[in-house]
Design a protein around this motif. Structure first.
Motif, PDB file in Angstrom:
ATOM      1  N   HIS A   1       0.822  -1.219   0.000  1.00 36.72           N
ATOM      2  CA  HIS A   1       0.000   0.000   0.000  1.00 36.72           C
ATOM      3  C   HIS A   1       0.855   1.268   0.000  1.00 36.72           C
ATOM      4  N   ILE A   2       1.793   1.373   0.950  1.00 39.02           N
ATOM      5  CA  ILE A   2       2.593   2.594   1.029  1.00 39.02           C
ATOM      6  C   ILE A   2       4.096   2.352   1.124  1.00 39.02           C
ATOM      7  N   GLY A   3       4.523   1.100   1.030  1.00 39.11           N
ATOM      8  CA  GLY A   3       5.954   0.815   0.996  1.00 39.11           C
ATOM      9  C   GLY A   3       6.667   0.835   2.335  1.00 39.11           C
ATOM     10  N   MET A   4       5.938   0.889   3.432  1.00 33.50           N
ATOM     11  CA  MET A   4       6.548   0.894   4.768  1.00 33.50           C
ATOM     12  C   MET A   4       6.796  -0.544   5.229  1.00 33.50           C
ATOM     13  N   PRO A   5       7.776  -0.748   6.138  1.00 27.20           N
ATOM     14  CA  PRO A   5       7.950  -2.081   6.738  1.00 27.20           C
ATOM     15  C   PRO A   5       6.685  -2.473   7.499  1.00 27.20           C
ATOM     16  N   LEU A   6       6.409  -3.766   7.566  1.00 26.69           N
ATOM     17  CA  LEU A   6       5.187  -4.232   8.209  1.00 26.69           C
ATOM     18  C   LEU A   6       5.306  -4.449   9.713  1.00 26.69           C
ATOM     19  N   ASP A   7       6.496  -4.739  10.218  1.00 30.38           N
ATOM     20  CA  ASP A   7       6.603  -5.110  11.632  1.00 30.38           C
ATOM     21  C   ASP A   7       6.454  -3.920  12.567  1.00 30.38           C
ATOM     22  N   PHE A   8       5.650  -4.129  13.629  1.00 32.92           N
ATOM     23  CA  PHE A   8       5.433  -3.086  14.621  1.00 32.92           C
ATOM     24  C   PHE A   8       6.539  -3.100  15.662  1.00 32.92           C
ATOM     25  N   LYS A   9       7.133  -4.239  15.900  1.00 32.14           N
ATOM     26  CA  LYS A   9       8.349  -4.411  16.686  1.00 32.14           C
ATOM     27  C   LYS A   9       9.248  -5.276  15.815  1.00 32.14           C
ATOM     28  N   PRO A  10      10.557  -5.104  15.887  1.00 35.58           N
ATOM     29  CA  PRO A  10      11.430  -5.889  15.004  1.00 35.58           C
ATOM     30  C   PRO A  10      11.105  -7.383  15.026  1.00 35.58           C
ATOM     31  N   GLY A  11      10.828  -7.929  13.839  1.00 36.48           N
ATOM     32  CA  GLY A  11      10.574  -9.351  13.684  1.00 36.48           C
ATOM     33  C   GLY A  11       9.182  -9.816  14.038  1.00 36.48           C
ATOM     34  N   GLN A  12       8.299  -8.913  14.464  1.00 35.89           N
ATOM     35  CA  GLN A  12       6.935  -9.305  14.835  1.00 35.89           C
ATOM     36  C   GLN A  12       5.975  -8.877  13.731  1.00 35.89           C
ATOM     37  N   PHE A  13       5.522  -9.856  12.968  1.00 39.65           N
ATOM     38  CA  PHE A  13       4.691  -9.601  11.800  1.00 39.65           C
ATOM     39  C   PHE A  13       3.292 -10.179  11.912  1.00 39.65           C
ATOM     40  N   LEU A  14       3.002 -10.886  12.991  1.00 36.71           N
ATOM     41  CA  LEU A  14       1.742 -11.612  13.090  1.00 36.71           C
ATOM     42  C   LEU A  14       0.729 -10.898  13.971  1.00 36.71           C
ATOM     43  N   ASP A  15      -0.551 -11.139  13.664  1.00 37.65           N
ATOM     44  CA  ASP A  15      -1.617 -10.595  14.494  1.00 37.65           C
ATOM     45  C   ASP A  15      -1.621 -11.311  15.843  1.00 37.65           C
ATOM     46  N   VAL A  16      -2.473 -10.873  16.739  1.00 35.67           N
ATOM     47  CA  VAL A  16      -2.517 -11.413  18.099  1.00 35.67           C
ATOM     48  C   VAL A  16      -2.737 -12.921  18.107  1.00 35.67           C
ATOM     49  N   GLU A  17      -3.574 -13.417  17.205  1.00 35.63           N
ATOM     50  CA  GLU A  17      -3.861 -14.852  17.141  1.00 35.63           C
ATOM     51  C   GLU A  17      -2.791 -15.630  16.385  1.00 35.63           C
ATOM     52  N   ARG A  18      -1.819 -14.931  15.785  1.00 38.41           N
ATOM     53  CA  ARG A  18      -0.708 -15.531  15.036  1.00 38.41           C
ATOM     54  C   ARG A  18      -1.191 -16.321  13.819  1.00 38.41           C
ATOM     55  N   LYS A  19      -2.305 -15.848  13.218  1.00 37.43           N
ATOM     56  CA  LYS A  19      -2.880 -16.526  12.058  1.00 37.43           C
ATOM     57  C   LYS A  19      -2.645 -15.771  10.763  1.00 37.43           C
ATOM     58  N   HIS A  20      -2.356 -14.462  10.857  1.00 35.06           N
ATOM     59  CA  HIS A  20      -2.195 -13.638   9.666  1.00 35.06           C
ATOM     60  C   HIS A  20      -1.050 -12.652   9.853  1.00 35.06           C
ATOM     61  N   ILE A  21      -0.503 -12.188   8.751  1.00 38.04           N
ATOM     62  CA  ILE A  21       0.471 -11.108   8.765  1.00 38.04           C
ATOM     63  C   ILE A  21      -0.321  -9.807   8.885  1.00 38.04           C
ATOM     64  N   ILE A  22       0.159  -8.896   9.724  1.00 41.19           N
ATOM     65  CA  ILE A  22      -0.532  -7.613   9.890  1.00 41.19           C
ATOM     66  C   ILE A  22       0.436  -6.469   9.625  1.00 41.19           C
ATOM     67  N   CYS A  23      -0.049  -5.455   8.954  1.00 45.14           N
ATOM     68  CA  CYS A  23       0.740  -4.248   8.705  1.00 45.14           C
ATOM     69  C   CYS A  23       0.596  -3.321   9.894  1.00 45.14           C
ATOM     70  N   SER A  24       1.707  -2.919  10.471  1.00 42.09           N
ATOM     71  CA  SER A  24       1.670  -2.047  11.648  1.00 42.09           C
ATOM     72  C   SER A  24       1.194  -0.637  11.317  1.00 42.09           C
ATOM     73  N   THR A  25       1.289  -0.218  10.075  1.00 43.57           N
ATOM     74  CA  THR A  25       0.912   1.145   9.708  1.00 43.57           C
ATOM     75  C   THR A  25      -0.594   1.335   9.648  1.00 43.57           C
ATOM     76  N   HIS A  26      -1.308   0.406   8.996  1.00 47.68           N
ATOM     77  CA  HIS A  26      -2.747   0.607   8.839  1.00 47.68           C
ATOM     78  C   HIS A  26      -3.587  -0.630   9.115  1.00 47.68           C
ATOM     79  N   GLY A  27      -2.982  -1.693   9.640  1.00 47.99           N
ATOM     80  CA  GLY A  27      -3.737  -2.865  10.064  1.00 47.99           C
ATOM     81  C   GLY A  27      -4.187  -3.804   8.972  1.00 47.99           C
ATOM     82  N   ALA A  28      -3.668  -3.652   7.755  1.00 46.83           N
ATOM     83  CA  ALA A  28      -4.042  -4.588   6.691  1.00 46.83           C
ATOM     84  C   ALA A  28      -3.637  -6.001   7.097  1.00 46.83           C
TER      85      ALA A  28
END
Length: 114
Positions: free
Chosen positions: A49-76
């Motif tokens: 969407h905007i070219g930003m890194p997805l992780d909200f903390k280094p190396g953490q790319f998963l939603d709370v349930e660890r079922k999907h990748i989540i974008c830290s910028t806009h929650g995609a």
């Protein structure tokens, strides 16, 4: 181009994710690795969407349930298996997949083809 050893396979916890910088001869690339048992899924760490890194903390790319990748910028939300966005402003877009292989206890990646 020869595959680059990114990390040890066990550096990525089963059911978890990790972030790395792949240093190819012609460029550096932020990547995310997601592991499900013996399967690994590797994508460029960049939101379509905007070219930003997805992780909200280094190396953490998963939603709370660890079922999907989540974008830290806009929650995609993205499917782990194919990188397709199914919720958010980039719905229908995909993450850039990085070809990877596991051998000799290591995870090797190939540079994406433009």
């Amino acid at each position: 181009m020869t595959a680059l050893r990114l990390c040890n396979f066990d550096d990525v916890p089963d059911g978890g994710s990790a972030g790395f910088v792949a240093e190819f001869p012609d460029r550096k690339l932020g990547v995310m690795v997601l592991r499900r048992g013996a399967d690994v899924f590797v994508y460029e760490n960049m939101c379509p969407h905007i070219g930003m890194p997805l992780d909200f903390k280094p190396g953490q790319f998963l939603d709370v349930e660890r079922k999907h990748i989540i974008c830290s910028t806009h929650g995609a939300l993205f499917h782990i298996e194919d990188g397709r966005c199914f919720s958010g402003p980039c719905r229908g877009d995909r993450l850039t997949r990085i070809n990877a292989e596991v051998r000799d206890g290591g995870l090797y990646v190939h540079p994406p083809v433009p």
